[in-house]
Design an enzyme around this catalytic site. Structure first.
Site, short mmCIF file in Angstrom:
data_model
loop_
_atom_site.label_atom_id
_atom_site.label_comp_id
_atom_site.label_asym_id
_atom_site.label_seq_id
_atom_site.Cartn_x
_atom_site.Cartn_y
_atom_site.Cartn_z
N HIS A 439 74.13 66.00 35.61
CA HIS A 439 73.38 66.77 36.58
C HIS A 439 74.04 68.31 36.55
O HIS A 439 73.36 69.07 36.38
CB HIS A 439 73.22 66.16 37.84
CG HIS A 439 74.39 65.50 38.61
ND1 HIS A 439 74.59 64.35 38.98
CD2 HIS A 439 75.57 65.96 38.76
CE1 HIS A 439 75.58 63.98 39.39
NE2 HIS A 439 76.35 65.12 39.30
N ARG A 546 56.09 69.55 33.43
CA ARG A 546 56.61 68.21 33.99
C ARG A 546 55.69 68.02 35.18
O ARG A 546 56.15 67.91 36.17
CB ARG A 546 57.92 67.95 34.25
CG ARG A 546 58.72 67.89 32.70
CD ARG A 546 60.24 67.66 32.95
NE ARG A 546 61.01 67.41 31.97
CZ ARG A 546 61.58 68.19 31.11
NH1 ARG A 546 61.76 69.49 31.58
NH2 ARG A 546 62.20 67.78 30.10
N ARG A 582 51.71 67.57 30.85
CA ARG A 582 52.08 66.21 30.43
C ARG A 582 51.47 65.27 31.78
O ARG A 582 51.97 65.62 32.95
CB ARG A 582 53.53 66.09 30.25
CG ARG A 582 53.78 64.73 29.94
CD ARG A 582 55.24 64.37 29.56
NE ARG A 582 56.24 64.51 30.60
CZ ARG A 582 57.44 64.52 30.67
NH1 ARG A 582 58.05 64.48 29.57
NH2 ARG A 582 58.17 64.82 31.59
N GLU A 676 58.20 59.63 21.77
CA GLU A 676 59.64 59.32 22.38
C GLU A 676 59.99 58.05 21.87
O GLU A 676 61.32 57.62 21.84
CB GLU A 676 59.60 59.58 23.62
CG GLU A 676 59.07 61.02 24.34
CD GLU A 676 58.59 60.98 25.88
OE1 GLU A 676 59.38 61.65 26.58
OE2 GLU A 676 57.61 60.28 25.89
N ASN A 699 64.74 64.14 24.04
CA ASN A 699 65.78 63.39 25.11
C ASN A 699 65.55 62.10 25.03
O ASN A 699 66.69 61.29 24.91
CB ASN A 699 65.41 63.90 26.30
CG ASN A 699 65.22 65.57 26.60
OD1 ASN A 699 66.15 66.19 25.70
ND2 ASN A 699 64.78 66.13 27.42
N ASP A 700 64.31 61.41 25.11
CA ASP A 700 64.07 60.12 25.16
C ASP A 700 64.03 59.59 23.67
O ASP A 700 64.72 58.29 23.39
CB ASP A 700 62.76 59.91 25.72
CG ASP A 700 62.77 59.73 27.30
OD1 ASP A 700 63.78 59.39 27.63
OD2 ASP A 700 61.99 60.21 28.03
N ARG A 710 70.48 58.23 28.23
CA ARG A 710 70.61 59.61 28.20
C ARG A 710 71.55 60.16 29.19
O ARG A 710 72.42 61.28 29.01
CB ARG A 710 69.45 60.31 28.20
CG ARG A 710 68.45 59.93 29.42
CD ARG A 710 67.06 60.46 29.10
NE ARG A 710 66.73 61.90 29.58
CZ ARG A 710 65.30 62.24 29.61
NH1 ARG A 710 64.47 61.88 29.29
NH2 ARG A 710 65.25 63.43 30.00
N CYS A 746 59.84 69.63 22.42
CA CYS A 746 60.02 69.94 23.84
C CYS A 746 61.56 69.18 24.53
O CYS A 746 61.59 69.45 25.53
CB CYS A 746 58.65 69.67 24.64
SG CYS A 746 58.51 67.75 24.94
C1 PEP Z 1 62.08 64.23 26.33
O1 PEP Z 1 61.88 63.18 26.52
O2 PEP Z 1 62.60 64.95 25.40
C2 PEP Z 1 61.25 64.94 27.26
C3 PEP Z 1 61.14 66.27 27.15
O3 PEP Z 1 60.92 64.40 28.28
P1 PEP Z 1 61.71 64.24 29.69
O4 PEP Z 1 62.87 64.86 29.69
O5 PEP Z 1 60.94 64.86 30.68
O6 PEP Z 1 61.59 62.64 29.64
MG MG Z 2 60.95 62.01 27.80
#
Ligand code: PEP
Ligand code: MG
Length: 818
Positions: A439, A546, A582, A676, A699-700, A710, A746
């Protein structure tokens, strides 16, 4: 109607219940000479209480004989207390008495007594003893009336064994109290192992003092209209370990990876610490009337509640609701009926709001601190933090401050601490612990503060004022640098500052590579305020809205109208540029109280995103309808998260058509999926017939491809979107989609200067990044040549690991961007 009789007000969460109770009472009052007003429910069918409606009801039946207010559960009491402060005529307050009597029995007795011309106090006393008849009928002694009688007379009961490692501490307790808020029942909990007295399920401070440790058995009893439902929900929650996400063990943060770059940029300055100034006493404060002190208290609590909600929302946005859940415990303490009741009693007895708050909070804190379990005892810090925040608000005192301008050195930072740091004072951050996806790191990046994490405990030994130089792009930290090293850092910092100013001046122009390829640079946002920041930073669009931030942190889902209004506000703040909404991405790891999901051992592999939406199409269709309505007036894309198979997508598209209704899909509505899930990246051609675009959520995708969670500091060294395996999944997506659908990224890697050339080289033509990163990403795109990027990407795909990839790209970049 005569106003010489005492007026009665019925406060209930349910309008139907209140009306039925009044009808029952009126049966007993044959000449109908009692004035009763109802303030119940938020509308005909929505449960809830409203302080303004209660105030209106009191004023409707107020008269010289006074008013007795009867209430049902939890927040009914809180709202009624608040209503007293809202009365137009402050003198009326003295005529009103809030009664602790049971609602139905109390109302019947009160109506009969009032109709007989009794005084307000007599009516209240009769109402209060209304349970005695029933209690003695059941063979109980009168002094058992509450709360044991409530427990004994419960309509539903059950037991559970606490299986949370740290017992029923603040976070699970908060989850329990929130869950019960939406149930119309009076719930009590008793720790059968300690044999202590039962505590109400509506009070966080009391539930947490049950002292319920792992292995203890807790009895739940409930009465009221939804008694069985209440017990069922508590047992289900206990079964799911109160939705607690396991915390990594403390040792997990000490990785062998050494200092890790967490937020780019160079910082030079003296080592500083975060200190909280001691709170002055309220000695000089003149104690005002109880009414004014109560008002002062309300204002102080309200300030802290607003601040905490803001921090909670930003933490939820940046980190996910599981990480933000600690703030729920803080919010619950601020509305805890037991705690506030104690403070009100103190104020009524002549104390100032400050003294009453201080003494009530230290009472709760002491109870928690006396708990037998170390971990639970440590939660007393939460109480102290909230208590201090309110005291600071009441005394107008400053919150935590840096010991001076410079580089902040700390073990780790909470989201609240990080979010409240002033970038004008904090040149940079060095944390002994933490991970780049923690965080603190995410918030530091969002605020543009250079940071290095996981620097090791020895950094804490650095004396206050010692000069530190850090590079948040490489992870380098130099303690007490030599003049030569300092010069090198200064030169780099100067170049970076000049670059930032230049990038911002150019941010409104499109990002076109040296060879003429346009790369759209959008922003990831979660609110109209984010949209305004994105617009100001020159974002071409929003590649990711989001929408879950609208759904988090509330007791029930936003209505269709609320969703439509906020999507419109986001579209307006983006000045007519396209927004990719989304659909709800919650579930497993980010549970919503009104969308119960079963306990999952691996929530990241469970009912997340689109999977959950398809399980509950009613909520989903409502969101899709709001999106279609927005798309009729603004350029909108809809994007589905966590898609693994094409049948999920076709079901979602069918529901989208159903939501669009007779008029069909809005002409300009584009449809896409997030990539993802690794399997989705490998099956892009199966999705192609149904979509206009793919947006890669790195990210995912990274966490699933590398099996490295993550947010888990223990595997932070493994988690890297530049791993050749992850790059290969991105490459395959681009190859399969080429010429047929746009590919966008993204995830966070879209703003990593070492990732941007690779993504462009692999075929990504849109990047969506944090608003603050837009100018820098656009500027970097303008320095690229697509052919060179392609050959760089080809080498990266066969590199041995992410470190090799990073070294490869770093060599090819101008130094100002490294
Ligand atoms: C991701 O997974 O890269 C993404 C943009 O979605 P979030 O970070 O909201 O899971
Ligand atoms: Mg994600």
């Amino acid at each position: 109607m005569p106003d010489a009789t005492v007026g009665l007000v019925v406060v209930s969460h349910s309008r139907v219940l209140a009306r039925a109770a009044v009808a029952l009472a009126m049966e007993m009052v044959h000449d109908g000479s009692v004035r009763v007003a109802v303030a119940a429910g938020l509308d005909e069918s929505t449960f809830g209480t409203d302080a303004v409606a209660i105030k209106d009801a009191i004023e409707e039946v107020d008269g010289p004989a006074g008013v007795v207010v009867l209430m049902d559960l939890g927040s009914a009491v809180l709202s009624a207390e608040l209503a007293l402060d809202l009365l137009s005529d402050p003198a009326a307050r003295d005529r009103v008495l809030l009664s602790a009597a049971p609602l139905v029995e109390g109302l019947v007795v009160a109506a009969v007594t009032a109709a007989g011309g009794a005084s307000r106090d007599q009516v209240a006393a009769e109402a209060r003893s209304a349970l005695l008849g029933k209690a003695s009928g059941l063979g109980e002694s009168p002094e058992d009336a509450a709360p044991s009688s409530q427990v004994a007379a419960a309509e539903a009961r059950g037991t559970f064994v606490v299986s949370n490692v740290h017992g029923l501490h603040a976070r699970p307790a908060a989850r329990l109290v929130v869950e019960l808020r939406s149930v119309d029942a009076d719930v009590w909990l008793r720790n059968l192992d300690t044999g202590a007295a039962p505590v109400p399920g509506s009070s966080l401070s009391r539930v947490a003092t049950l002292g319920a440790l792992a292995g203890h058995t807790v009895e739940v009893t409930a009465s009221g209209p939804q008694a069985s439902e209440a017990v069922r929900r508590v047992l289900a929650l206990a079964e799911r370990q109160f939705d607690e996400v396991a915390e990594p063990p403390v040792t997990a943060v000490v990785t062998t990876a050494g200092p890790l770059p967490a937020s780019p940029g160079v910082a030079i300055g003296p080592a500083r610490r975060l200190t909280r100034p001691p709170l002055a006493d309220d000695i000089d404060h003149v104690v005002l009337s109880p009414d004014d002190e109560r008002r002062r208290l309300l204002e102080g609590v309200e300030i802290v509640r607003r601040d905490t909600e803001a921090v909670r929302t930003s933490a939820a946005r940046q980190l996910g609701s599981a990480e933000a859940a600690i703030f729920d415990a803080h919010l619950l303490l601020l509305s805890d009926p037991d705690l506030l009741g104690e403070v009100h009693r103190g104020v009524d007895s002549g104390l100032s709001a400050v003294s009453a708050w201080r003494s009530a909070v230290s009472g709760v804190e002491a109870e928690w601190a006396a708990l037998p379990d170390d971990y639970l005892r440590a939660r007393a810090a939460d109480v102290r933090a909230v208590g201090d925040d309110v005291l600071r608000a009441l005394l107008g005192a400053a919150s935590a401050t840096l010991s001076g301008v410079g580089v902040l050195v700390a073990v780790d930072l909470t989201p609240a601490e990080t979010a409240s740091l002033d970038p004008a004072l904090v040149a940079g951050i060095v944390l002994a612990e933490g991970s780049p996806s923690s965080h603190a790191a995410i918030l530091a990046r969002a605020g543009g503060v250079p940071a290095v994490v996981n620097a090791g405990r020895t950094i804490l030994d650095v004396a206050e004022g010692t000069i530190l130089a850090l590079n948040g792009t490489t992870g380098e930290v130099v303690v007490d640098p030599s003049p030569e090293v300092l010069d090198a850092f200064r030169a780099l910092a100067g170049r970076q500052a000049a670059t930032r100013t230049r990038d911002l001046a150019e941010a409104d122009r499109p990002a076109v590579t040296l060879d003429g390829t346009r790369i759209e640079v959008g922003a990831n946002i979660g609110s109209p305020a984010d949209a305004a920041a994105a617009f100001a930073a020159g974002a071409d669009s929003s590649g990711l809205v989001r929408t879950e931030f609208l759904f988090l942190n509330r007791d029930k889902a936003p209505t269709l109208d609320e969703q439509h209004a906020i999507y419109n506000a986001i579209a307006a703040a983006m000045g007519g540029r396209r927004i990719a909404l989304r659909t709800l991405d919650v579930g497993g790891d980010k549970p919503l109280p009104y969308l119960p999901t079963p306990k999952e051992d691996n929530p990241f592999l469970g009912l997340r995103g689109l999977r959950l939406s398809l399980q509950d199409p009613s909520l989903f269709v409502e969101q899709l309808t709001a999106i279609c309505l927005t798309a009729r007036t603004s350029p909108v894309s809809v994007m589905f998260p966590m898609v693994s198979r094409v049948d999920e997508l076709t079901q979602a598209v069918a529901l989208l058509r159903e939501a669009a209704g007779q008029r069909g899909l809005p002409v300009d509505l584009r449809v896409g999926i997030m990539v993802e899930v690794p399997a989705a990246a490998l099956k892009v051609s199966t999705f192609l017939p149904h979509v206009d675009f793919f947006s890669i959520g790195t990210n995912d995708l990274t966490q699933y491809a590398l099996a490295a969670e993550r947010g888990n500091a223990g595997v932070a060294g493994l988690y890297d979107a530049l791993d050749p395996g992850v790059l290969s999944l991105i490459a395959q997506t681009c190859v399969a989609a080429e010429g047929r659908a746009l590919v966008s990224v993204c995830g966070e890697s879209g703003s990593d200067p070492l990732a941007v050339p690779l993504l462009v080289g692999l075929g990504v033509r849109e990047l969506s990044v944090a608003p603050a990163a837009v100018p820098q990403v656009k500027a970097q795109v303008r320095t690229l040549d697509v052919d060179l990027c392609r050959s760089l990407a080809a080498k990266a795909l066969v590199a041995k690991d992410s470190a090799a990839v990073r070294a490869l790209v770093a060599e090819s970049l101008p130094t100002s961007r490294a």
